[in-house]
Design a protein around this motif. Structure first.
Motif, PDB file in Angstrom:
ATOM      1  N   LEU A 135      15.586 -27.809-114.045  1.00  0.00           N
ATOM      2  CA  LEU A 135      15.665 -29.190-113.571  1.00  0.00           C
ATOM      3  C   LEU A 135      16.292 -29.296-112.177  1.00  0.00           C
ATOM      4  O   LEU A 135      15.709 -29.938-111.292  1.00  0.00           O
ATOM      5  N   TYR A 153      13.982 -38.557-114.798  1.00  0.00           N
ATOM      6  CA  TYR A 153      13.976 -37.499-115.808  1.00  0.00           C
ATOM      7  C   TYR A 153      13.789 -38.123-117.186  1.00  0.00           C
ATOM      8  O   TYR A 153      14.564 -38.993-117.596  1.00  0.00           O
ATOM      9  N   THR A 181      17.353 -41.799-115.756  1.00  0.00           N
ATOM     10  CA  THR A 181      17.040 -40.961-116.922  1.00  0.00           C
ATOM     11  C   THR A 181      16.571 -41.839-118.068  1.00  0.00           C
ATOM     12  O   THR A 181      17.004 -42.990-118.215  1.00  0.00           O
TER      13      THR A 181
END
Length: 397
Positions: A135, A153, A181
Motif C-alpha cells: 500500500l 483505500y 478510507t
C-alpha cells in the motif's frame, strides 16, 4: 479455542486514532505483556481489563499482542464506538458486535445516491493486490506523479477487521498521501463504512471523488497451504465487482524471490489460483521484467494463465532500486513485506511501482474511453476493452 485472561494496566505504550497499545501485568502469571485496544476509552494504571489471548497462545502473527475485550471493573453502561445514525451491525452476533454509520443506510446523507440503479465506477482505475505491505509504495508513487489527485483505500474483510491496526494507513493519512478510507463487509473503522465491497467501491468514487482506488486486504491474512482456503481468494470478488461496476481493474501479482516457500517463489500460487480458477472477469496483470534469469521463470509460471486467454498480461521493465529508496524516504517508515525489507526482496515493491507507472501512462486514455463509451468496462466481456489500453503504446514504463 477462545482464551480469555485478566490483566492490570501498567501504562499506555502507543496511541493513534482508533488504536491503543497498552502494557499489562497478567493476573495469573504476573508477567508483563502487551495488548491492543480498538475501543474509544481511556486507560490508566490500575484498570483491570479482560484480554483475548488466543492468537498469542497459538503464536500467530499478531505482533505478539493480546486484544482487549473490555474493562473488567466497569459498572456503568457506556458507548465505546459512538455513531451518528448507524444501525448496521458489523461482527454480527459476536460479543464485540457494533453498530456503524453505514454509508448506504436510510439515515445516511448519502442514501439517495445508492438508490440510483445506474451507479458506475466511471472507468476509475482500481489497483488490486493481496499484500497490505504494498500500500505505501503504491500510494506514494502515484502521488508523486499526480499530486492533486485523490486516492481512496477500500479495505475488505478478508484479513484484519479493524482498520486502525494498520500503521501504514495511519502514516499515509497523517502525511496527506491518502485521501480517505472505506471499510467493507465486517471490516470497520474507515472514514466510511459500507455493507458490501460493491457499495464501498462506489462510495470511493462518488462520495470521496477518488481518482485512484486501491483495494488490498488488511494486515493479518490467513493461509492453509491449499488452493481453497487463503484470504486472497476474496480478491476474485473484488475483480468481479470492479468489472461489473465499470471500473478499470489492474492487479499487482504477489511475487517474491526471497521467500523460502516454493509455493510463494516467483509468482505466488495465490495469484495464479485466483486468476486461473476463481476470477470470472478479466483483469490487467502487471508483470515485471527484471532483466535476468528470473524473467524466464516468471514466463514459465504464467504460461498456463496465458493459454487461458482470460486476462491481459502486461510486461514492463521494473524501476531501479534507487527509486525505491527515494519512495521509502518520502514515506518516512521502512518498506517491508513478509518480514523482509525492500533491499532483501525488492521485486514486490518494484512490481507495485510498475503498476502505478502503467496506470499513469494510461490515465488520459481511460478517461477518454469512458467519455466515448460509458459502458466500455462493464460489458460481460471486457477483455477487448482492457487490451485497448494495455496495447495503446509499445513503450513500456
Amino acid at each position: 479455542m477462545l482464551r480469555l485472561a485478566l490483566g492490570t494496566v501498567v501504562r499506555v505504550i502507543e496511541e493513534r486514532p482508533g488504536f491503543q497499545l497498552i502494557g499489562l501485568r497478567m493476573a495469573e502469571t504476573g508477567l508483563h505483556e502487551e495488548a491492543m485496544s480498538f475501543a474509544q476509552e481511556e486507560y490508566v494504571p490500575g484498570d483491570k481489563v479482560i484480554v483475548n489471548t488466543t492468537a498469542v497462545h497459538l503464536k500467530l502473527g499478531t505482533g505478539g499482542y493480546h486484544v482487549v475485550v473490555g474493562k473488567a471493573d466497569r459498572m456503568n453502561e457506556c458507548d465505546l464506538a459512538p455513531t451518528q445514525w448507524g444501525h448496521i451491525m458489523k461482527m454480527r452476533y459476536s460479543p464485540w458486535q457494533l453498530a456503524v454509520d453505514s454509508v448506504e443506510e436510510q439515515a445516511s446523507p448519502h442514501h439517495d445516491l445508492f438508490l440510483r440503479e445506474d451507479l458506475s465506477l466511471e472507468g476509475t482505475p482500481v489497483l488490486i493486490t493481496e499484500l497490505h505491505s504494498l500500500l505505501p509504495v503504491s500510494v506514494i508513487a502515484w502521488k508523486q506523479k499526480n499530486p492533486e489527485s485523490k486516492i481512496v483505500y477500500v479495505m475488505p474483510d478478508g484479513a484484519s477487521l479493524p482498520l486502525a491496526l494498520s500503521r501504514h494507513v495511519h502514516q499515509l493519512k497523517r502525511q496527506g498521501f491518502l485521501h480517505a478510507t472505506i471499510t467493507t463487509g465486517h471490516a470497520w473503522g474507515g472514514d466510511h463504512e459500507a455493507v458490501t465491497i460493491h457499495s464501498g467501491l462506489l462510495a470511493a468514487r462518488h462520495v470521496e471523488k477518488a481518482d485512484l482506488i486501491i483495494c488490498t486486504l488488511g494486515p493479518g491474512v490467513a493461509g492453509t497451504g491449499t488452493s481453497y482456503a487463503f484470504s486472497g481468494i476474496q480478491l476474485a470478488e473484488v475483480i468481479h465487482a470492479v468489472s461489473i461496476l465499470g471500473g478499470f481493474p489492474l492487479m499487482i501479482p504477489r511475487i517474491s524471490f526471497a521467500d523460502s516457500r516454493q509455493r510463494h517463489y516467483g509468482i505466488s500460487h495465490h495469484t495464479q489460483t485466483i486468476l486461473q480458477r476463481y476470477a470470472l472477469r478479466p483483469v490487467v496483470l502487471t508483470m515485471p521484467l527484471i532483466g535476468d534469469h528470473r524473467d524466464g521463470l516468471l514466463e514459465q509460471q504464467v504460461a498456463t494463465l496465458k493459454k487461458l486467454d482470460k486476462h491481459r498480461l502486461v510486461w514492463g521493465k521494473v524501476p531501479d532500486e534507487p527509486r525505491l529508496s527515494s519512495l521509502e524516504q518520502a514515506y518516512g517508515l521502512s518498506f517491508t513485506t513478509m518480514g523482509r525489507t525492500w533491499v532483501e526482496d525488492p521485486v514486490p515493491f518494484q512490481t507495485a511501482v510498475l503498476a502505478i507507472d502503467l496506470l499513469c501512462s494510461w490515465r488520459e486514455g481511460l478517461a477518454k474511453a469512458f467519455t466515448d463509451d460509458p459502458h466500455c468496462f462493464d460489458a460481460p466481456n471486457t477483455l477487448a476493452a482492457l487490451d485497448l489500453f494495455s496495447t495503446r503504446t509499445e513503450a513500456q514504463p
